[in-house]
Design an enzyme around this catalytic site. Sequence first.
Site, mmCIF file in Angstrom:
data_model
loop_
_atom_site.group_PDB
_atom_site.id
_atom_site.type_symbol
_atom_site.label_atom_id
_atom_site.label_comp_id
_atom_site.label_asym_id
_atom_site.label_seq_id
_atom_site.Cartn_x
_atom_site.Cartn_y
_atom_site.Cartn_z
ATOM 1 C CB SER A 23 -0.982 -0.012 1.173
ATOM 2 O OG SER A 23 -1.974 -0.985 0.932
ATOM 3 C CE LYS A 72 -8.750 -5.927 4.925
ATOM 4 N NZ LYS A 72 -8.847 -6.358 3.529
ATOM 5 C CG ASN A 93 -10.523 -1.598 2.333
ATOM 6 O OD1 ASN A 93 -11.604 -1.035 2.164
ATOM 7 N ND2 ASN A 93 -9.599 -1.651 1.403
ATOM 8 N N GLY A 132 -15.305 -21.106 -1.518
ATOM 9 C CA GLY A 132 -15.034 -20.655 -0.163
ATOM 10 C C GLY A 132 -16.274 -20.081 0.495
ATOM 11 C CB ALA A 133 -18.364 -20.504 2.922
ATOM 12 N NE ARG A 157 -12.356 -27.485 5.001
ATOM 13 C CZ ARG A 157 -11.222 -27.108 5.560
ATOM 14 N NH1 ARG A 157 -10.094 -27.763 5.309
ATOM 15 N NH2 ARG A 157 -11.187 -26.055 6.358
ATOM 16 C CE LYS A 161 -16.635 -21.284 7.863
ATOM 17 N NZ LYS A 161 -15.224 -21.675 8.129
HETATM 18 P P1 ATR Z 1 -11.314 -15.247 5.187
HETATM 19 O O1 ATR Z 1 -12.027 -14.399 6.197
HETATM 20 O O2 ATR Z 1 -9.998 -14.728 4.733
HETATM 21 O O3 ATR Z 1 -12.206 -15.585 4.041
HETATM 22 P P2 ATR Z 1 -11.750 -17.692 6.700
HETATM 23 O O4 ATR Z 1 -12.966 -17.116 7.295
HETATM 24 O O5 ATR Z 1 -10.783 -18.415 7.559
HETATM 25 O O6 ATR Z 1 -10.895 -16.596 5.945
HETATM 26 O O7 ATR Z 1 -12.212 -18.659 5.485
HETATM 27 C C1 ATR Z 1 -11.338 -19.495 4.857
HETATM 28 C C2 ATR Z 1 -12.010 -20.273 3.716
HETATM 29 O O8 ATR Z 1 -11.028 -21.150 3.167
HETATM 30 C C3 ATR Z 1 -13.171 -21.157 4.150
HETATM 31 O O9 ATR Z 1 -14.064 -21.281 3.063
HETATM 32 C C4 ATR Z 1 -12.462 -22.501 4.416
HETATM 33 O O10 ATR Z 1 -13.294 -23.629 4.290
HETATM 34 P P3 ATR Z 1 -14.182 -24.140 5.559
HETATM 35 O O11 ATR Z 1 -15.316 -23.155 5.680
HETATM 36 O O12 ATR Z 1 -14.641 -25.494 5.187
HETATM 37 O O13 ATR Z 1 -13.272 -24.130 6.751
HETATM 38 C C5 ATR Z 1 -11.485 -22.498 3.292
HETATM 39 N N1 ATR Z 1 -10.359 -23.386 3.560
HETATM 40 C C6 ATR Z 1 -9.308 -23.154 4.366
HETATM 41 N N2 ATR Z 1 -8.447 -24.187 4.339
HETATM 42 C C7 ATR Z 1 -8.970 -25.104 3.484
HETATM 43 C C8 ATR Z 1 -8.553 -26.375 3.001
HETATM 44 N N3 ATR Z 1 -7.393 -26.916 3.389
HETATM 45 N N4 ATR Z 1 -9.347 -27.009 2.114
HETATM 46 C C9 ATR Z 1 -10.521 -26.463 1.709
HETATM 47 N N5 ATR Z 1 -10.965 -25.261 2.123
HETATM 48 C C10 ATR Z 1 -10.202 -24.586 2.989
#
Ligand code: ATR
Length: 289
Positions: A23, A72, A93, A132-133, A157, A161
Amino acid sequence: MKAIDGYTRTCGLIGNPVEHTLSPLIQNMLAELTDQKLCYVPLRVEEGQLEAAVKGAYALNFLGTNVTVPYKSDVIPFLQEIDPLAAKIGAVNTLVRMEGGFRGYNTDMPGLYRALCADGVRIEGEKVLVLGAGGVARAVAVLLAEKGAAGVILLNRTLEKAQRIACEVNAMAGKELVSAMEYGDYTKLPEGERYLAIQATSVGMHPHDDEVVLADKAFYQKLHTGYDLIFNPARTRFMELVEEQGGRAMNGAKMLLYQGVIAYELWTGSSVSDEYANRVYAAMEETWR
Ligand code: ATR
């Protein structure tokens, strides 16, 4: 940078750690290109010191700050006002000075949108897959709903969530726009349809360059475009898999650029030209060589 004098305005990055941030490069270069007396510095804030840091930045006449990990969401109670999009996303942010305190914005998601537009990727009327979630995936789902996506499928996964986010964003949107599935269920997606997929997990981030949440070739055959929000490494395993199956792949570097550009525009009330944005992007790329 223009010589610092008594008229120079200060901005900075609140976070911890802040040592590896780009930044300062982005903001100080924008100030130089647009001939503004503005100086941007890293502001490492220790745990428990966030409120004091925000109040202190205001008391010290800061024009604004960025806020990064891990603050954040935590910063929201210390704002004077919050922009409606940032409130929906639940993450801020960028702080912009106003009477009595700071107004909080989220420029990450508008930054992603501007990056998608710059690369000619449409959202309006499109069906989009989000991998992702977590907090980032949720923010992406809010953005997609705001920008008129025809449908959003969250693959994760942990199904619950993704379902929870789908419910929340559908309630905000006032319609059934977002649905959830586990990664393996991509096989149930309709045949023949091709999607934009946004990779919104941290899987594949350096030093875990070889990792990816879903490695099936058949999944990548369903994509016309794959957008990875990760920018280190510049070419992730996800991007390789997209390209191997004939899709276009992009990384998150332009999102990083444009979140900074939009923050700069909020602080200065100016608009940054494509030429200047491209020059900053070239300087960012230099640091990755
Ligand atoms: P952020 O706020 O940065 O999005 P987070 O809330 O920790 O971070 O979310 C991480 C994401 O990466 C989630 O979707 C997580 O999947 P789960 O909800 O099943 O935990 C996913 N993630 C992290 N490590 C993973 C892995 N080894 N395989 C599959 N998904 C993963």
